[in-house]
Write a protein that holds these residues in place. Structure first.
Motif, short mmCIF file in Angstrom:
data_model
loop_
_atom_site.label_atom_id
_atom_site.label_comp_id
_atom_site.label_asym_id
_atom_site.label_seq_id
_atom_site.Cartn_x
_atom_site.Cartn_y
_atom_site.Cartn_z
N SER A 29 -11.22 -8.66 -3.88
CA SER A 29 -11.37 -7.29 -3.38
C SER A 29 -10.24 -6.92 -2.42
O SER A 29 -9.74 -5.81 -2.46
CB SER A 29 -12.66 -7.06 -2.64
N TRP A 30 -9.84 -7.87 -1.58
CA TRP A 30 -8.77 -7.59 -0.63
C TRP A 30 -7.46 -7.31 -1.37
O TRP A 30 -6.74 -6.38 -1.04
CB TRP A 30 -8.60 -8.76 0.34
N ILE A 31 -7.18 -8.11 -2.40
CA ILE A 31 -5.95 -7.89 -3.17
C ILE A 31 -6.00 -6.54 -3.86
O ILE A 31 -5.03 -5.79 -3.84
CB ILE A 31 -5.75 -9.04 -4.18
N LEU A 32 -7.14 -6.21 -4.48
CA LEU A 32 -7.24 -4.93 -5.18
C LEU A 32 -7.16 -3.75 -4.22
O LEU A 32 -6.62 -2.71 -4.56
CB LEU A 32 -8.55 -4.87 -5.97
N ASP A 33 -7.71 -3.90 -3.03
CA ASP A 33 -7.73 -2.79 -2.08
C ASP A 33 -6.45 -2.64 -1.28
O ASP A 33 -6.13 -1.55 -0.81
CB ASP A 33 -8.91 -2.95 -1.10
N ASN A 34 -5.69 -3.73 -1.11
CA ASN A 34 -4.54 -3.68 -0.21
C ASN A 34 -3.21 -3.99 -0.90
O ASN A 34 -2.25 -3.24 -0.73
CB ASN A 34 -4.74 -4.67 0.95
N VAL A 35 -3.13 -5.07 -1.63
CA VAL A 35 -1.84 -5.51 -2.17
C VAL A 35 -1.39 -4.62 -3.32
O VAL A 35 -0.23 -4.21 -3.36
CB VAL A 35 -1.92 -7.00 -2.60
N ILE A 36 -2.28 -4.31 -4.25
CA ILE A 36 -1.89 -3.52 -5.42
C ILE A 36 -1.39 -2.13 -5.01
O ILE A 36 -0.32 -1.72 -5.45
CB ILE A 36 -3.06 -3.42 -6.42
N PRO A 37 -2.11 -1.38 -4.15
CA PRO A 37 -1.57 -0.08 -3.74
C PRO A 37 -0.22 -0.20 -3.01
O PRO A 37 0.66 0.64 -3.19
CB PRO A 37 -2.63 0.50 -2.81
N LEU A 38 -0.07 -1.24 -2.19
CA LEU A 38 1.20 -1.42 -1.49
C LEU A 38 2.34 -1.69 -2.47
O LEU A 38 3.43 -1.14 -2.34
CB LEU A 38 1.07 -2.56 -0.48
N LEU A 39 2.07 -2.53 -3.47
CA LEU A 39 3.10 -2.80 -4.50
C LEU A 39 3.44 -1.54 -5.28
O LEU A 39 4.60 -1.30 -5.61
CB LEU A 39 2.62 -3.90 -5.44
N LEU A 40 2.43 -0.73 -5.60
CA LEU A 40 2.70 0.51 -6.31
C LEU A 40 3.56 1.46 -5.48
O LEU A 40 4.47 2.11 -6.00
CB LEU A 40 1.38 1.20 -6.69
N VAL A 43 7.14 0.10 -5.54
CA VAL A 43 7.77 0.36 -6.84
C VAL A 43 8.14 1.84 -6.95
O VAL A 43 9.24 2.17 -7.41
CB VAL A 43 6.84 -0.08 -7.99
N ALA A 44 7.25 2.72 -6.53
CA ALA A 44 7.55 4.15 -6.61
C ALA A 44 8.75 4.51 -5.75
O ALA A 44 9.64 5.26 -6.19
CB ALA A 44 6.32 4.95 -6.18
N LEU A 45 8.80 3.98 -4.55
CA LEU A 45 9.94 4.27 -3.67
C LEU A 45 11.24 3.72 -4.25
O LEU A 45 12.28 4.37 -4.17
CB LEU A 45 9.67 3.72 -2.28
N LEU A 46 11.18 2.50 -4.81
CA LEU A 46 12.38 1.93 -5.42
C LEU A 46 12.85 2.75 -6.61
O LEU A 46 14.06 2.96 -6.78
CB LEU A 46 12.12 0.48 -5.84
N LEU A 47 11.91 3.20 -7.44
CA LEU A 47 12.30 4.02 -8.58
C LEU A 47 12.95 5.32 -8.13
O LEU A 47 13.96 5.75 -8.70
CB LEU A 47 11.08 4.32 -9.46
N LEU A 48 12.39 5.94 -7.12
CA LEU A 48 12.97 7.18 -6.62
C LEU A 48 14.33 6.95 -5.99
O LEU A 48 15.27 7.72 -6.17
CB LEU A 48 12.03 7.83 -5.60
N TRP A 49 14.46 5.86 -5.26
CA TRP A 49 15.71 5.58 -4.57
C TRP A 49 16.82 5.17 -5.53
O TRP A 49 17.95 5.64 -5.44
CB TRP A 49 15.48 4.49 -3.52
N VAL A 67 6.36 -0.23 -15.66
CA VAL A 67 5.35 -0.27 -14.60
C VAL A 67 3.97 0.07 -15.17
O VAL A 67 2.97 -0.55 -14.83
CB VAL A 67 5.73 0.70 -13.46
N ILE A 68 3.91 1.04 -16.08
CA ILE A 68 2.63 1.42 -16.68
C ILE A 68 2.07 0.28 -17.52
O ILE A 68 0.87 0.00 -17.48
CB ILE A 68 2.80 2.71 -17.50
N VAL A 69 2.93 -0.42 -18.26
CA VAL A 69 2.47 -1.58 -19.03
C VAL A 69 1.94 -2.66 -18.09
O VAL A 69 0.87 -3.26 -18.33
CB VAL A 69 3.61 -2.13 -19.92
N ALA A 70 2.64 -2.91 -16.99
CA ALA A 70 2.19 -3.91 -16.02
C ALA A 70 0.85 -3.52 -15.41
O ALA A 70 -0.03 -4.36 -15.21
CB ALA A 70 3.24 -4.09 -14.93
N LEU A 71 0.68 -2.23 -15.10
CA LEU A 71 -0.61 -1.78 -14.56
C LEU A 71 -1.74 -1.96 -15.56
O LEU A 71 -2.87 -2.29 -15.19
CB LEU A 71 -0.51 -0.31 -14.14
N GLY A 72 -1.45 -1.73 -16.84
CA GLY A 72 -2.45 -1.96 -17.88
C GLY A 72 -2.88 -3.42 -17.94
O GLY A 72 -4.06 -3.74 -18.08
#
Length: 95
Positions: A29-40, A43-49, A67-72
């Protein structure tokens, strides 16, 4: 050949209450609630930058597809839906 430390650990393990359940639900639960959103977010900031500043929109979209395949794949792993999807795919070929 057992060392005194190993013997003490074995004794300690055997004294534990059998109703004590050891699992990884809190870690999951901690990984799903904290790590995954932080990684997303990273990744979003890196893609934009990397691509957005140069005007390379096609490159950004290509990376976004990965990224979408990895999220799936992460979604399949955390929902335990892989077995049901596997049965469905096998049913397509076996009838």
């Amino acid at each position: 050949m057992t060392t005194p430390t190993l013997a003490a650990l074995i004794d300690l393990a055997q004294q534990q209450d059998p109703s004590t359940k050891v699992d990884t639900n809190n870690l999951r639960s901690w990984i799903l609630d904290n790590v995954i959103p932080l990684l997303l977010l990273v990744v979003a900031l890196l893609l934009l930058w990397l691509g957005g500043g140069k005007g390379d929109n096609a490159g950004v979209m290509r990376r976004l597809g990965g990224v979408i395949v990895a999220l799936g794949i992460i979604g399949l792993a955390v929902t335990n839906a892989g077995e049901g999807i596997g049965r469905w795919l096998a049913g397509l070929f076996t009838g």
